[in-house]
Design a protein around this motif. Structure first.
Motif, PDB file in Angstrom:
ATOM      1  N   ASP A   6       0.852  -1.191   0.000  1.00 26.08           N
ATOM      2  CA  ASP A   6       0.000   0.000   0.000  1.00 26.08           C
ATOM      3  C   ASP A   6       0.885   1.238   0.000  1.00 26.08           C
ATOM      4  N   HIS A   7       0.357   2.308  -0.565  1.00 23.22           N
ATOM      5  CA  HIS A   7       1.136   3.526  -0.780  1.00 23.22           C
ATOM      6  C   HIS A   7       0.392   4.724  -0.210  1.00 23.22           C
ATOM      7  N   LEU A   8       1.115   5.540   0.533  1.00 26.31           N
ATOM      8  CA  LEU A   8       0.570   6.751   1.134  1.00 26.31           C
ATOM      9  C   LEU A   8       1.553   7.884   0.886  1.00 26.31           C
ATOM     10  N   VAL A   9       1.056   9.064   0.559  1.00 26.06           N
ATOM     11  CA  VAL A   9       1.902  10.249   0.423  1.00 26.06           C
ATOM     12  C   VAL A   9       1.594  11.198   1.574  1.00 26.06           C
ATOM     13  N   THR A  10       2.631  11.597   2.307  1.00 30.09           N
ATOM     14  CA  THR A  10       2.473  12.532   3.416  1.00 30.09           C
ATOM     15  C   THR A  10       3.332  13.768   3.151  1.00 30.09           C
ATOM     16  N   SER A  11       2.936  14.872   3.732  1.00 28.80           N
ATOM     17  CA  SER A  11       3.598  16.150   3.458  1.00 28.80           C
ATOM     18  C   SER A  11       4.172  16.750   4.734  1.00 28.80           C
ATOM     19  N   LEU A 234     -11.299  12.109 -12.188  1.00 30.08           N
ATOM     20  CA  LEU A 234     -12.033  12.357 -10.948  1.00 30.08           C
ATOM     21  C   LEU A 234     -11.232  13.320 -10.093  1.00 30.08           C
ATOM     22  N   HIS A 235     -11.779  14.511  -9.861  1.00 32.11           N
ATOM     23  CA  HIS A 235     -11.090  15.522  -9.069  1.00 32.11           C
ATOM     24  C   HIS A 235     -11.645  15.513  -7.651  1.00 32.11           C
ATOM     25  N   ALA A 236     -10.757  15.312  -6.683  1.00 35.21           N
ATOM     26  CA  ALA A 236     -11.127  15.314  -5.262  1.00 35.21           C
ATOM     27  C   ALA A 236     -10.427  16.481  -4.593  1.00 35.21           C
ATOM     28  N   PRO A 237     -11.018  17.683  -4.618  1.00 37.66           N
ATOM     29  CA  PRO A 237     -10.319  18.859  -4.082  1.00 37.66           C
ATOM     30  C   PRO A 237      -9.990  18.743  -2.605  1.00 37.66           C
ATOM     31  N   GLU A 238     -10.833  18.071  -1.820  1.00 39.46           N
ATOM     32  CA  GLU A 238     -10.549  17.928  -0.395  1.00 39.46           C
ATOM     33  C   GLU A 238      -9.308  17.078  -0.151  1.00 39.46           C
ATOM     34  N   LEU A 239      -8.994  16.200  -1.086  1.00 38.89           N
ATOM     35  CA  LEU A 239      -7.821  15.347  -0.973  1.00 38.89           C
ATOM     36  C   LEU A 239      -6.627  15.918  -1.722  1.00 38.89           C
ATOM     37  N   THR A 281      -1.940  20.025  -6.995  1.00 43.11           N
ATOM     38  CA  THR A 281      -2.811  18.858  -7.111  1.00 43.11           C
ATOM     39  C   THR A 281      -2.009  17.631  -7.526  1.00 43.11           C
ATOM     40  N   VAL A 282      -2.122  16.560  -6.740  1.00 42.21           N
ATOM     41  CA  VAL A 282      -1.424  15.308  -7.060  1.00 42.21           C
ATOM     42  C   VAL A 282      -2.196  14.582  -8.160  1.00 42.21           C
ATOM     43  N   VAL A 283      -1.479  14.193  -9.209  1.00 46.70           N
ATOM     44  CA  VAL A 283      -2.063  13.483 -10.345  1.00 46.70           C
ATOM     45  C   VAL A 283      -1.792  11.992 -10.155  1.00 46.70           C
ATOM     46  N   ARG A 284      -2.857  11.237  -9.881  1.00 48.65           N
ATOM     47  CA  ARG A 284      -2.738   9.792  -9.698  1.00 48.65           C
ATOM     48  C   ARG A 284      -3.192   9.126 -10.995  1.00 48.65           C
ATOM     49  N   THR A 285      -2.287   8.427 -11.618  1.00 51.31           N
ATOM     50  CA  THR A 285      -2.443   7.992 -13.000  1.00 51.31           C
ATOM     51  C   THR A 285      -2.870   6.531 -13.101  1.00 51.31           C
ATOM     52  N   GLY A 286      -3.193   6.116 -14.319  1.00 46.73           N
ATOM     53  CA  GLY A 286      -3.610   4.736 -14.557  1.00 46.73           C
ATOM     54  C   GLY A 286      -2.468   3.742 -14.621  1.00 46.73           C
ATOM     55  N   HIS A 287      -1.275   4.229 -14.888  1.00 50.64           N
ATOM     56  CA  HIS A 287      -0.061   3.401 -14.943  1.00 50.64           C
ATOM     57  C   HIS A 287       1.102   4.251 -14.446  1.00 50.64           C
ATOM     58  N   GLY A 288       2.051   3.633 -13.776  1.00 50.20           N
ATOM     59  CA  GLY A 288       3.276   4.336 -13.429  1.00 50.20           C
ATOM     60  C   GLY A 288       3.134   5.271 -12.252  1.00 50.20           C
ATOM     61  N   ASP A 289       4.098   6.189 -12.157  1.00 48.09           N
ATOM     62  CA  ASP A 289       4.225   7.054 -10.990  1.00 48.09           C
ATOM     63  C   ASP A 289       3.253   8.229 -11.038  1.00 48.09           C
TER      64      ASP A 289
END
Length: 308
Positions: A6-11, A234-239, A281-289
């Motif tokens: 599982d992957h999580l990004v923290t700031s 799908l844009h999730a502004p709260e996230l 805004t973090v771009v979470r893609t269909g393949h790759g990073d």
């Protein structure tokens, strides 16, 4: 049950030699549905506990000791010693805050992509958005059993298809049958869907501007044709994130050299619908990073010049 990552990004911040910089860190959680280890406890112990989802934490492994990779390790270790487990709505109270909000879990599945007479091996990103009680799945790719395992018993509210290339939808019917969740697709991608599932229609339609709500958080559907006629993001502004399927990747637009695709259209979609989002805004893609809007926006002219 097989192990998953599982992957999580923290700031937070990285400080050294008198300087301090804002950074986003990858936190990796390796395990199954009962136990796990955390690789680099960065910035936010309660977010990491949320991502653990009630599993027993066996170890916190530090790849090195720069502060941005270890700042949350003591708090996470203290929670482990005190027997704090991942009750999603009580975790932040244990750390002096309010309830835990929605999280994004990440799964990579492997299979094939087929179109126009060719077949290629591919790895796909499956994104699970929700809390510890309910979630949606963005792109049910290849392996319904693995996605079910990652859901961990949560109620699945919807299976959202960013587009209907077979590698993004091949596990959708099986996942729907196992959970009762509806499969949602933009109607302009029905011809592609029917190539893979001729005897099973989607359960509902996606439309531009529609809001999908899960765990109290809204995700807005953006119709972004070009890679496919019914491609959506799908844009999730709260996230602070957008799920782009195969419309935008780290390094440029999705492929447009096959049937149902069109390069000028995908460029219009990216320029008008995605690059207008906040640059962080973090771009979470269909393949790759993953990437960010701000990292990709300066390269628009390069993409136009190269034509793909």
């Amino acid at each position: 049950m097989t192990v998953r990552v599982d992957h999580l990004v923290t700031s937070g911040t990285f400080s050294l030699d008198g300087g301090t910089w804002d950074v986003d860190n990858n936190v990796w959680i390796v395990g199954d549905d009962t136990e796990a280890i955390v690789v680099d406890a960065a910035h936010d112990a309660d977010a990491i506990l949320a991502a653990l989802g009630g599993r027993t934490l066996r170890a916190i492994v530090c790849t090195h000791a720069h502060n941005d990779h270890i700042d949350a390790a003591p708090a996470l270790a203290a929670a482990r010693r005190e027997g704090v487990r991942a009750d999603a709505r009580g975790r932040r109270a244990a750390f002096g805050g309010g309830p835990v909000t929605v999280r994004v879990d990440h799964l990579v599945t492997s299979g094939t992509f087929s179109l126009d007479g060719g077949t290629w091996d591919v790895d796909n990103n499956v994104w699970i958005v929700g809390d510890d009680t309910e979630a949606i799945v963005v792109d049910a790719a290849h392996d319904a059993d693995a996605i079910l395992a990652a859901l961990g018993g949560r109620t699945l509210r919807a299976i959202v298809c960013t587009h209907a290339h077979n590698d993004h939808i091949d596990a959708a019917p099986a996942l729907a049958a196992a959970t009762g969740a509806p499969v949602l697709l933009h109607p302009e991608d029905l011809p592609l869907w029917q190539q893979t599932h001729p005897d099973r229609a989607p359960d509902g339609e996606l439309a531009d501007g529609q809001t999908i709500t899960v765990a109290g958080t809204g995700l807005t559907v953006l119709h972004t044709p070009g890679h496919a006629p019914g491609a959506v993001c799908l844009h999730a502004p709260e996230l602070g994130t957008v799920f782009t399927g195969d419309t935008l990747f780290q390094g440029g637009p999705g492929a447009t050299g096959r049937s149902f695709s069109h390069f000028p259209t995908i460029v219009d979609s990216i320029r008008d619908r995605l690059l207008t989002l906040p640059p962080e805004t973090v771009v979470r893609t269909g393949h790759g990073d993953s990437t960010t809007v701000g990292d990709e926006a300066p390269h628009l002219q390069e993409w136009l010049d190269r034509g793909h």
